[in-house]
Enzyme design. Sequence first.
Site, PDB file in Angstrom:
ATOM      1  N   HIS A  80       6.781   7.610 -27.732  1.00 52.74           N
ATOM      2  CA  HIS A  80       5.800   8.537 -27.159  1.00 52.74           C
ATOM      3  C   HIS A  80       6.047   9.970 -27.624  1.00 52.74           C
ATOM      4  CE1 HIS A  80       3.088  10.445 -24.350  1.00 52.74           C
ATOM      5  NE2 HIS A  80       4.089  11.100 -23.786  1.00 52.74           N
ATOM      6  N   GLU A  95      -4.500  17.069 -11.556  1.00 50.24           N
ATOM      7  CA  GLU A  95      -5.037  17.369 -12.881  1.00 50.24           C
ATOM      8  C   GLU A  95      -6.541  17.633 -12.866  1.00 50.24           C
ATOM      9  OE1 GLU A  95      -4.959  15.082 -17.028  1.00 50.24           O
ATOM     10  OE2 GLU A  95      -2.958  15.301 -16.180  1.00 50.24           O
ATOM     11  N   GLU A 118       8.739  17.000 -25.862  1.00 49.97           N
ATOM     12  CA  GLU A 118       8.217  17.451 -24.577  1.00 49.97           C
ATOM     13  C   GLU A 118       8.862  18.767 -24.138  1.00 49.97           C
ATOM     14  OE1 GLU A 118       5.634  16.299 -23.163  1.00 49.97           O
ATOM     15  OE2 GLU A 118       5.462  14.139 -23.446  1.00 49.97           O
ATOM     16  N   LYS A 168       2.747  11.159 -11.720  1.00 57.66           N
ATOM     17  CA  LYS A 168       1.837  10.318 -12.501  1.00 57.66           C
ATOM     18  C   LYS A 168       2.507   8.971 -12.742  1.00 57.66           C
ATOM     19  CE  LYS A 168      -0.978  13.394 -15.374  1.00 57.66           C
ATOM     20  NZ  LYS A 168      -1.270  13.724 -16.788  1.00 57.66           N
ATOM     21  N   HIS A 202      -1.709  10.018 -28.108  1.00 60.46           N
ATOM     22  CA  HIS A 202      -2.058   8.734 -27.503  1.00 60.46           C
ATOM     23  C   HIS A 202      -2.868   7.874 -28.462  1.00 60.46           C
ATOM     24  CE1 HIS A 202      -1.563  10.261 -23.075  1.00 60.46           C
ATOM     25  NE2 HIS A 202      -0.409  10.075 -23.685  1.00 60.46           N
ATOM     26  N   HIS A 261      -1.229  15.469 -26.631  1.00 55.16           N
ATOM     27  CA  HIS A 261      -1.277  14.090 -26.139  1.00 55.16           C
ATOM     28  C   HIS A 261      -2.556  13.356 -26.529  1.00 55.16           C
ATOM     29  CE1 HIS A 261       2.193  15.453 -23.968  1.00 55.16           C
ATOM     30  NE2 HIS A 261       2.338  14.318 -23.324  1.00 55.16           N
ATOM     31  N   LYS A 293       7.036  22.748 -15.342  1.00 55.37           N
ATOM     32  CA  LYS A 293       6.192  21.650 -14.864  1.00 55.37           C
ATOM     33  C   LYS A 293       6.000  21.729 -13.353  1.00 55.37           C
ATOM     34  CE  LYS A 293       4.904  16.906 -15.333  1.00 55.37           C
ATOM     35  NZ  LYS A 293       5.032  15.643 -16.102  1.00 55.37           N
ATOM     36  N   ASN A 347      -0.807  18.286 -21.279  1.00 52.09           N
ATOM     37  CA  ASN A 347      -1.150  17.244 -22.238  1.00 52.09           C
ATOM     38  C   ASN A 347      -1.342  17.787 -23.652  1.00 52.09           C
ATOM     39  OD1 ASN A 347      -1.309  14.823 -20.537  1.00 52.09           O
ATOM     40  ND2 ASN A 347      -2.985  15.892 -19.531  1.00 52.09           N
ATOM     41  N   ARG A 352      -3.338  21.543 -14.682  1.00 50.97           N
ATOM     42  CA  ARG A 352      -2.307  20.575 -15.072  1.00 50.97           C
ATOM     43  C   ARG A 352      -2.600  19.928 -16.418  1.00 50.97           C
ATOM     44  NH1 ARG A 352       0.579  15.780 -11.420  1.00 50.97           N
ATOM     45  NH2 ARG A 352       1.912  15.045 -13.103  1.00 50.97           N
ATOM     46  N   ARG A 363       0.810  -1.231   0.000  1.00 47.67           N
ATOM     47  CA  ARG A 363       0.000   0.000   0.000  1.00 47.67           C
ATOM     48  C   ARG A 363       0.839   1.276   0.000  1.00 47.67           C
ATOM     49  NH1 ARG A 363      -2.958  -3.415   3.609  1.00 47.67           N
ATOM     50  NH2 ARG A 363      -4.904  -4.124   2.635  1.00 47.67           N
TER      51      ARG A 363
END
Length: 367
Positions: free
Chosen positions: A272, A244, A192, A150, A259, A255, A234, A252, A248, A128
């Site tokens: 990517h 997000e 990026e 993330k 994606h 993206h 960032k 993206n 935030r 956990r």
Amino acid sequence: MHATPDLTRHTVQIDLGERSYPILIGAGLLGDSATYAGLPTAHSAMVVTNDTVAPLYADAVCAALQAHYRQVDRVVLPDGEAHKDWTTLNQIFDALLSKASDRKTVLFALGGGVVGDMTGFAAACYMRGVPFVQLPTTLLSQVDSSVGGKTAINHPLGKNMIGAFYQPQRVICDLDSLRTLPPRELSAGLAEVIKYGPIADMAFLDWIEANLPALRAREPAVLAHAVRRSCEIKAHVVGQDERESGLRAILNFGHTFGHAIEAGLGYGAWLHGEAVGCGMVMAAHLSQRLGLVDEAFVRRLTRLIEGAGLPIRGPALGADRYIELMGHDKKAEGGEIRFVVIDGPGRAAMRPAPDALVREVLAACCD
């Protein structure tokens, strides 16, 4: 305009209250035991890496960690986006359990974005939650994926759809690791870097344009500034919106289209950063069709992305397939696809777009 600084080590702070942590940027960090001072105390550490990075840096990292941990183990994963899945994630859990790792064990993610994302997710889940540290070795992971907490794995229906927000204890960006980066991976990382200009800092975009040949030639001072400024932007965004819920999402940019390219072609066919670079061209075209930027801005960004060695035309998946895949994007709400668009140079916003406009963009930007 930003000046290019010297090569001294720098620290950028991520301000998240009790979850705050530093990003260390400089040369010679990975093999320096002082880099790891002040991390959570534990009996053991586990270095998670892949079969490309391990021969280059794992021995030096493990040796440096011996000064702080009685037991230092490693697990070597297969390299590539195609392995960012449950099967590979379980290799990390297998290693932790076979070594009887306890809840104080510290994980060290040594590699690019795939290793960082999977190690972070494993750390969030194991017992956990155990501490972890990011040791990004690619430009893309240093300027983006290692920062902000993330963590995720991919699903055949969508990229990064299974994961958690889980912050590292520290991010260590050793600029020396960029020397061994293949040219294609360097270009992917530049996508990026470029992203931060149109969404947040047009002066940085000016600097990237002026220094693009030096970036591609890996001039150390220029790379150092690119990593530092990207992390500063960032850090500012993540500090205001960790999970997000709003701001935030601007990170993206490109993206949603990108994606879809990755999922549509099969993970790993395009890197990517390659998909994001092409996705930024598409998102810029969409911004223009929404009346937010002019054609000159779209041409400028497209020229820069192409100059970085990135694709500017998307694969011919078909508009229906693109729209189906983008419907699985994490930013979609109630079946409505939302896009990060440029709301004027240096500003980004999240907006829905009519299907007809999206289809126009795809017709203009895909082979």
